[in-house]
Scaffold this motif. Structure first.
Motif, PDB file in Angstrom:
ATOM      1  N   LEU A 206     -43.460 -78.630 -34.666  1.00  0.00           N
ATOM      2  CA  LEU A 206     -42.272 -78.620 -35.504  1.00  0.00           C
ATOM      3  C   LEU A 206     -41.138 -77.886 -34.798  1.00  0.00           C
ATOM      4  CD1 LEU A 206     -43.961 -77.773 -38.920  1.00  0.00           C
ATOM      5  CD2 LEU A 206     -43.271 -80.006 -38.055  1.00  0.00           C
ATOM      6  N   PRO A 207     -39.882 -78.222 -35.120  1.00  0.00           N
ATOM      7  CA  PRO A 207     -38.761 -77.529 -34.485  1.00  0.00           C
ATOM      8  C   PRO A 207     -38.826 -76.026 -34.796  1.00  0.00           C
ATOM      9  CG  PRO A 207     -37.983 -79.464 -35.666  1.00  0.00           C
ATOM     10  CD  PRO A 207     -39.420 -79.270 -36.038  1.00  0.00           C
ATOM     11  N   PRO A 208     -38.492 -75.175 -33.848  1.00  0.00           N
ATOM     12  CA  PRO A 208     -38.499 -73.732 -34.089  1.00  0.00           C
ATOM     13  C   PRO A 208     -37.477 -73.341 -35.158  1.00  0.00           C
ATOM     14  CG  PRO A 208     -38.418 -74.182 -31.747  1.00  0.00           C
ATOM     15  CD  PRO A 208     -38.191 -75.474 -32.452  1.00  0.00           C
ATOM     16  N   GLN A 209     -37.783 -72.249 -35.835  1.00  0.00           N
ATOM     17  CA  GLN A 209     -36.851 -71.670 -36.798  1.00  0.00           C
ATOM     18  C   GLN A 209     -36.480 -70.280 -36.300  1.00  0.00           C
ATOM     19  OE1 GLN A 209     -38.246 -70.375 -40.755  1.00  0.00           O
ATOM     20  NE2 GLN A 209     -36.596 -71.633 -41.600  1.00  0.00           N
ATOM     21  N   VAL A 210     -35.192 -69.979 -36.255  1.00  0.00           N
ATOM     22  CA  VAL A 210     -34.683 -68.678 -35.815  1.00  0.00           C
ATOM     23  C   VAL A 210     -34.071 -68.000 -37.032  1.00  0.00           C
ATOM     24  CG1 VAL A 210     -33.102 -67.490 -34.259  1.00  0.00           C
ATOM     25  CG2 VAL A 210     -34.214 -69.603 -33.523  1.00  0.00           C
ATOM     26  N   LEU A 211     -34.569 -66.808 -37.365  1.00  0.00           N
ATOM     27  CA  LEU A 211     -34.107 -66.102 -38.557  1.00  0.00           C
ATOM     28  C   LEU A 211     -33.385 -64.813 -38.191  1.00  0.00           C
ATOM     29  CD1 LEU A 211     -37.334 -66.517 -40.690  1.00  0.00           C
ATOM     30  CD2 LEU A 211     -35.174 -67.731 -40.995  1.00  0.00           C
ATOM     31  N   TYR A 212     -32.161 -64.689 -38.688  1.00  0.00           N
ATOM     32  CA  TYR A 212     -31.376 -63.471 -38.520  1.00  0.00           C
ATOM     33  C   TYR A 212     -31.472 -62.641 -39.788  1.00  0.00           C
ATOM     34  CZ  TYR A 212     -29.404 -65.294 -34.262  1.00  0.00           C
ATOM     35  OH  TYR A 212     -29.261 -65.771 -32.991  1.00  0.00           O
ATOM     36  N   GLN A 213     -31.210 -61.346 -39.680  1.00  0.00           N
ATOM     37  CA  GLN A 213     -31.248 -60.472 -40.846  1.00  0.00           C
ATOM     38  C   GLN A 213     -29.886 -60.455 -41.512  1.00  0.00           C
ATOM     39  OE1 GLN A 213     -32.504 -56.469 -40.093  1.00  0.00           O
ATOM     40  NE2 GLN A 213     -32.432 -55.886 -42.229  1.00  0.00           N
ATOM     41  N   GLY A 214     -29.852 -60.810 -42.795  1.00  0.00           N
ATOM     42  CA  GLY A 214     -28.600 -60.803 -43.549  1.00  0.00           C
ATOM     43  C   GLY A 214     -28.719 -61.654 -44.791  1.00  0.00           C
TER      44      GLY A 214
ATOM     45  N   MET B 215     -39.259 -70.997 -45.421  1.00  0.00           N
ATOM     46  CA  MET B 215     -40.193 -72.048 -45.038  1.00  0.00           C
ATOM     47  C   MET B 215     -39.900 -73.379 -45.716  1.00  0.00           C
ATOM     48  SD  MET B 215     -41.950 -70.917 -42.812  1.00  0.00           S
ATOM     49  CE  MET B 215     -43.291 -70.064 -42.160  1.00  0.00           C
ATOM     50  N   LEU B 216     -39.330 -73.329 -46.904  1.00  0.00           N
ATOM     51  CA  LEU B 216     -39.075 -74.563 -47.651  1.00  0.00           C
ATOM     52  C   LEU B 216     -37.732 -75.198 -47.300  1.00  0.00           C
ATOM     53  CD1 LEU B 216     -40.444 -73.525 -51.158  1.00  0.00           C
ATOM     54  CD2 LEU B 216     -41.524 -74.988 -49.440  1.00  0.00           C
TER      55      LEU B 216
END
Length: 90
Positions: free
Chosen positions: A48-56, A88-89
């Motif tokens: 699956l395509p990567p997910q990049v999560l920033y804090q905010g 995730m959703l």
């Protein structure tokens, strides 16, 4: 699925300074900011395509305009920068 914290700044054990210098300043040792990168693969073997999560809480925490990610990558945010049910959703 795996999620990994990635530091914004490199804080390795190497420095560069003139030989014989009395002090070598090290920048960024106290910078603990991170993003989370989520990697997942399906049971059938599809990556699956990567997910990049920033804090905010809003898109204001995302990188500035001009910073691009590969097509298909999901760049988003959470209050803690960790993946949760809402991220995730997406």
């Amino acid at each position: 699925m795996d999620e990994t914290g990635v530091s914004y700044t490199f804080t390795g054990g190497y420095t560069m300074e003139k030989t014989g210098s009395k002090q070598v300043p090290i920048i960024g040792l106290d910078d603990k900011r991170q993003i989370t990168v989520v990697l997942a693969i399906t049971l059938s073997g599809l990556l699956l395509p990567p997910q990049v999560l920033y804090q905010g809480k809003t898109e204001a925490c995302h990188p500035p305009k001009g910073v691009t990610f590969p097509t298909g990558w999901d760049v988003w945010h959470s209050e803690t920068h960790w993946a949760n049910e809402d991220t995730m959703l997406r």
